[in-house]
Scaffold this motif. Structure first.
Motif, PDB file in Angstrom:
ATOM      1  N   ASP A   1       0.838  -1.191   0.000  1.00 27.86           N
ATOM      2  CA  ASP A   1       0.000   0.000   0.000  1.00 27.86           C
ATOM      3  C   ASP A   1       0.880   1.250   0.000  1.00 27.86           C
ATOM      4  OD1 ASP A   1      -2.265  -1.603   0.151  1.00 27.86           O
ATOM      5  OD2 ASP A   1      -2.188  -1.664   2.350  1.00 27.86           O
ATOM      6  N   GLY A   2       0.270   2.396  -0.237  1.00 31.51           N
ATOM      7  CA  GLY A   2       1.012   3.651  -0.179  1.00 31.51           C
ATOM      8  C   GLY A   2       1.893   3.881  -1.384  1.00 31.51           C
ATOM      9  N   VAL A   3       1.490   3.363  -2.560  1.00 34.63           N
ATOM     10  CA  VAL A   3       2.172   3.664  -3.819  1.00 34.63           C
ATOM     11  C   VAL A   3       1.371   4.768  -4.511  1.00 34.63           C
ATOM     12  CG1 VAL A   3       2.939   2.749  -6.033  1.00 34.63           C
ATOM     13  CG2 VAL A   3       3.037   1.315  -3.983  1.00 34.63           C
TER      14      VAL A   3
ATOM     15  N   ALA B   1       9.648  10.336   2.790  1.00 36.32           N
ATOM     16  CA  ALA B   1      10.940   9.941   3.353  1.00 36.32           C
ATOM     17  C   ALA B   1      11.801   9.321   2.271  1.00 36.32           C
ATOM     18  CB  ALA B   1      10.738   8.945   4.492  1.00 36.32           C
ATOM     19  N   GLY B   2      13.103   9.598   2.344  1.00 42.55           N
ATOM     20  CA  GLY B   2      14.009   9.024   1.364  1.00 42.55           C
ATOM     21  C   GLY B   2      14.278   7.567   1.590  1.00 42.55           C
ATOM     22  N   LYS B   3      14.180   7.123   2.838  1.00 38.99           N
ATOM     23  CA  LYS B   3      14.391   5.715   3.140  1.00 38.99           C
ATOM     24  C   LYS B   3      13.610   5.353   4.384  1.00 38.99           C
ATOM     25  CE  LYS B   3      18.647   6.703   5.720  1.00 38.99           C
ATOM     26  NZ  LYS B   3      20.079   6.382   5.857  1.00 38.99           N
ATOM     27  N   ASP B   4      13.393   4.056   4.526  1.00 39.41           N
ATOM     28  CA  ASP B   4      12.634   3.587   5.673  1.00 39.41           C
ATOM     29  C   ASP B   4      13.468   3.710   6.946  1.00 39.41           C
ATOM     30  OD1 ASP B   4      11.358   0.873   3.687  1.00 39.41           O
ATOM     31  OD2 ASP B   4      10.525   2.871   4.016  1.00 39.41           O
TER      32      ASP B   4
ATOM     33  N   SER C   1       7.476  -4.422   4.282  1.00 37.62           N
ATOM     34  CA  SER C   1       7.041  -5.588   3.507  1.00 37.62           C
ATOM     35  C   SER C   1       7.960  -6.785   3.708  1.00 37.62           C
ATOM     36  CB  SER C   1       6.965  -5.235   2.020  1.00 37.62           C
ATOM     37  OG  SER C   1       8.228  -4.818   1.536  1.00 37.62           O
ATOM     38  N   ARG C   2       9.244  -6.534   3.946  1.00 40.68           N
ATOM     39  CA  ARG C   2      10.159  -7.664   4.148  1.00 40.68           C
ATOM     40  C   ARG C   2       9.816  -8.418   5.423  1.00 40.68           C
ATOM     41  NH1 ARG C   2      16.367  -6.387   3.387  1.00 40.68           N
ATOM     42  NH2 ARG C   2      16.388  -8.659   3.399  1.00 40.68           N
ATOM     43  N   LEU C   3       9.526  -7.675   6.492  1.00 43.19           N
ATOM     44  CA  LEU C   3       9.160  -8.336   7.741  1.00 43.19           C
ATOM     45  C   LEU C   3       7.845  -9.091   7.578  1.00 43.19           C
ATOM     46  CD1 LEU C   3       9.908  -8.819  10.693  1.00 43.19           C
ATOM     47  CD2 LEU C   3       8.613  -6.763  11.289  1.00 43.19           C
TER      48      LEU C   3
ATOM     49  N   GLY D   1       8.666   3.729   0.850  1.00 43.97           N
ATOM     50  CA  GLY D   1       9.506   2.570   0.642  1.00 43.97           C
ATOM     51  C   GLY D   1       8.735   1.437  -0.013  1.00 43.97           C
ATOM     52  N   GLY D   2       9.444   0.362  -0.314  1.00 40.07           N
ATOM     53  CA  GLY D   2       8.805  -0.818  -0.871  1.00 40.07           C
ATOM     54  C   GLY D   2       9.167  -1.113  -2.313  1.00 40.07           C
ATOM     55  N   SER D   3       9.886  -0.206  -2.981  1.00 39.25           N
ATOM     56  CA  SER D   3      10.235  -0.434  -4.388  1.00 39.25           C
ATOM     57  C   SER D   3      11.181  -1.621  -4.534  1.00 39.25           C
ATOM     58  CB  SER D   3      10.877   0.815  -4.992  1.00 39.25           C
ATOM     59  OG  SER D   3      12.071   1.160  -4.303  1.00 39.25           O
ATOM     60  N   ARG D   4      12.110  -1.743  -3.602  1.00 41.62           N
ATOM     61  CA  ARG D   4      13.055  -2.851  -3.675  1.00 41.62           C
ATOM     62  C   ARG D   4      12.354  -4.186  -3.498  1.00 41.62           C
ATOM     63  NH1 ARG D   4      18.280  -3.811   0.373  1.00 41.62           N
ATOM     64  NH2 ARG D   4      18.809  -5.902  -0.367  1.00 41.62           N
ATOM     65  N   GLU D   5      11.412  -4.222  -2.559  1.00 43.50           N
ATOM     66  CA  GLU D   5      10.677  -5.467  -2.327  1.00 43.50           C
ATOM     67  C   GLU D   5       9.837  -5.836  -3.547  1.00 43.50           C
ATOM     68  OE1 GLU D   5      10.953  -3.002  -0.250  1.00 43.50           O
ATOM     69  OE2 GLU D   5      12.074  -3.893   1.418  1.00 43.50           O
TER      70      GLU D   5
END
Length: 644
Positions: free
Chosen positions: A14-16, A63-66, A379-381, A164-168
């Protein structure tokens, strides 16, 4: 295309956001939505669905990163002194960790069905992964992705990952497609999908309907363990299905399977730095006998008054030759795995355990204290937790230690694996780790001790589960080298049958034969391997011993590629552990006595140093270290084997 079954959600974030331009007439709004990867009846689809309400960007923080925070549980000196004498009481100081609860994230559409209220939104889209040409990755303080279709010059609206979440997303996409960096533009990832016919035959096999060939491309360890207990059977059925559909010749099937684990083509050539092995006369294979398990009395006699082990070499040799009586496994395994130093006293081991208890529960608190809202943004967790819950619920459920509903053993498995994610978050959890932990927890009967012993095992086997699978590639190559030396005729037969990649040994190596032997035999095998005797990579000789026992049947019945896979898979739970260990030791002694052993084999077995040692030292220890030949049962009622 309408699916016969409800779509299954593979990935969801979510949040895209989509940023409408001035041309769209909505430049003052951000379109917030949910990005998903779906399995729609074996077709993998990327889908974006906007939420009902657009977001005012003036009220949004990007935010630039989580980031994450950890609450540390600090004990007071009074609390520590109060429980210092009892380990059980000491662990109760950490009861608050278990009291920190959280609700599982509800799944509003558990069947994977779509929210049709957004179906007609102008910003919604749904595209097949096979229709993607490329993905461009950009950074503006946050990451946004531009998806380009093969049949359209107009890109889809850029997807902005403010939270965040693009990498996942890309990691999950790689499970179903190959993403390669463009030679012209480093920010552009070219998308290619594997052979559809072979993929389709795989997709009907796994419980979650995900194609093995897709999953092998990016997450080979996940693919292998997704429905792990039957992986070689799945491969066999899939290849058989592909042949039936398109009448593929065996060499083409083998070539396709060669894509499953990229990099193993080296198996048909020679690994750089290894010489070509010519036929070598190994001489006669010596007869080997096994001993009785090391008893509780033998173990006690090896400890001095303060609890130190007097003769480590003696204990290791006795364990290698006969294993352990179950009554002493808990203590000896800690030493074999390096958790308890052999030279430590009983008091030092108690202090170590207290310190390790502190360290463990601090890590456990990290994930126990994560709120539902925090987890929604990690999302990884979420993925780790989902995989762990799925695996734990099907791990060794026929074993009394784990059987039944709400079994406390399962709860401990879950908590230890979640805590390991905090210990090694880069690796996190990979399906199948529960197989490695289960016997350790069964023996230790203690959460903290089991965790640190599991850490030691994972330190040894870490490369098996890494994304590039370098550990698996290396082991399969080394196993091929040993087989070429031990039995060139059988090796040539496997090559002719397009089986030289040794895929049928993949499961054996990945989790150290956990699914090949009975639970009690796995305990015996692992403790033997953990001694490090009689050479490094002894587990490869265990593979050779199993194949040596089966080669006659395979060759006499002229098994082909498919039949070999099927036959090896069906050996599970039919192997005699003592017979296999006896033969594996015989193979080692046979090679060690060879004066012209190829350099590559010396390297694999680590014989360079051993060759410089005197033969008298080896022969003397074999006699001096043998315990009395006992026939009495161990305290758990199990009597060891004594093969002759």
């Amino acid at each position: 295309m309408a699916a016969e079954f409800a779509p299954k959600v593979i990935f969801e974030h979510d949040g895209v956001f989509i940023h409408p331009s001035a041309e769209d007439g909505e430049q003052d709004l951000l379109i917030s939505g949910s990005l998903r990867i779906l399995d729609k009846d074996a077709e993998m689809v990327v889908e974006f669905r906007p939420l009902e309400d657009a977001v005012d960007p003036s009220n949004m923080l990007c935010a630039g990163k989580d980031s994450s925070s950890v609450v540390e549980w600090v004990q007071s000196p009074q609390e520590r002194n109060q429980h210092l004498e009892s380990q059980q009481s000491y662990e109760t100081e950490w009861d608050m960790v278990n009291a920190v609860s959280f609700k599982k994230k509800p799944c509003p559409n558990g069947d994977g069905s779509l929210n049709h209220s957004h179906e007609r939104s102008r910003w919604a889209f749904s595209v097949s992964i096979s229709d993607l040409r490329s993905i461009t990755v950009k950074d503006e303080g946050w990451t946004f992705l531009i998806l380009q279709l093969k049949e359209s010059s107009t890109p889809l609206p850029p997807l902005h990952f403010h939270q965040g979440g693009s990498r996942e997303f890309l990691d999950n996409l790689r499970r179903f497609a190959l993403l390669t960096e463009s030679a012209d533009d480093g920010s552009c990832l070219l998308v290619s999908t594997p052979n559809k016919a072979l993929s389709q035959s795989f997709e009907n096999l796994l419980e979650d309907n995900l194609g093995v060939i897709h999953k092998f491309r990016q997450d080979p360890y996940v693919a292998t363990l997704g429905s792990f207990s039957k992986v070689t059977n799945y491969i066999y059925d899939a290849l058989r299905g592909a042949e039936e559909q398109q009448q593929r010749p065996p060499e083409e099937v083998a070539e396709l399977l060669g894509e499953v684990i990229p990099g193993l083509e080296i198996n048909q050539q020679e690994e750089p730095g290894f010489e070509v092995i010519t036929r070598t006369d190994l001489g006669q294979r010596p007869q080997v006998s096994r001993w009785e398990p090391l008893s509780a009395e033998d173990w006690t006699n090896q400890l001095d008054a303060e609890g130190r082990v007097l003769d480590v070499a003696h204990v290791k040799h006795a364990v290698f030759k006969g294993g352990l009586c179950h009554a002493v496994r808990k203590e000896v395994w800690k030493c074999l795995l390096g958790y308890s130093p052999w030279s430590s006293t009983l008091e030092e081991r108690k202090l170590l355990q207290r310190n390790k208890t502190d360290e463990y529960f601090r890590m456990k608190l990290q994930w126990k204290s994560v709120s539902e809202e925090q987890e929604r943004r990690n999302s990884r967790l979420r993925d780790y937790r989902s995989l762990i819950e799925k695996d734990v619920n099907r791990t060794d459920r026929t074993n009394r230690f784990y059987e039944g509903i709400d079994n406390p053993g399962l709860a401990l498995l879950h908590d230890i694996l979640m805590t390991y994610c905090m210990y090694d978050f880069d690796l996190g959890y990979v399906q199948g780790m529960s197989d490695l932990l289960s016997p350790i927890l069964y023996v230790m009967e203690n959460e903290v001790d089991a965790f640190w012993c599991f850490v030691s095992v994972m330190d040894q086997m870490h490369q098996n589960f890494e994304e590039q699978m370098q550990g698996m590639k290396t082991q399969l190559i080394q196993l091929g080298t040993l087989l070429r030396l031990l039995d060139p005729t059988f090796w040539n037969y496997l090559e002719v049958q397009e089986s030289g990649y040794l895929y049928f040994c993949f499961r054996w190596l990945l989790i150290r034969f956990k699914r090949e032997f009975s639970f009690q035999d796995v305990l015996r095998l692992w403790e033997v391997l953990w001694t490090g005797l009689p050479c490094q990579n002894f587990h490869l000789l265990v593979c050779c011993a199993i194949l040596d026992s089966e080669k006659q049947k395979i060759m006499e019945e002229n098994f082909g590629f498919n039949e070999i896979l099927k036959h090896i898979n069906e050996l599970s739970m039919k192997l005699d552990i003592e017979e296999i260990l006896q033969k594996a030791e015989g193979l080692f002694l046979q090679m060690k006595s060879c004066k012209d052993l190829p350099r590559s084999v010396n390297t694999i077995l680590g014989l360079q140093e051993q060759c410089r040692e005197s033969d008298s030292s080896d022969s003397g220890s074999a006699v001096a270290h043998r315990p009395a030949d006992r026939r009495e049962a161990c305290s758990n009622g199990h009597t060891g084997h004594s093969s002759q």
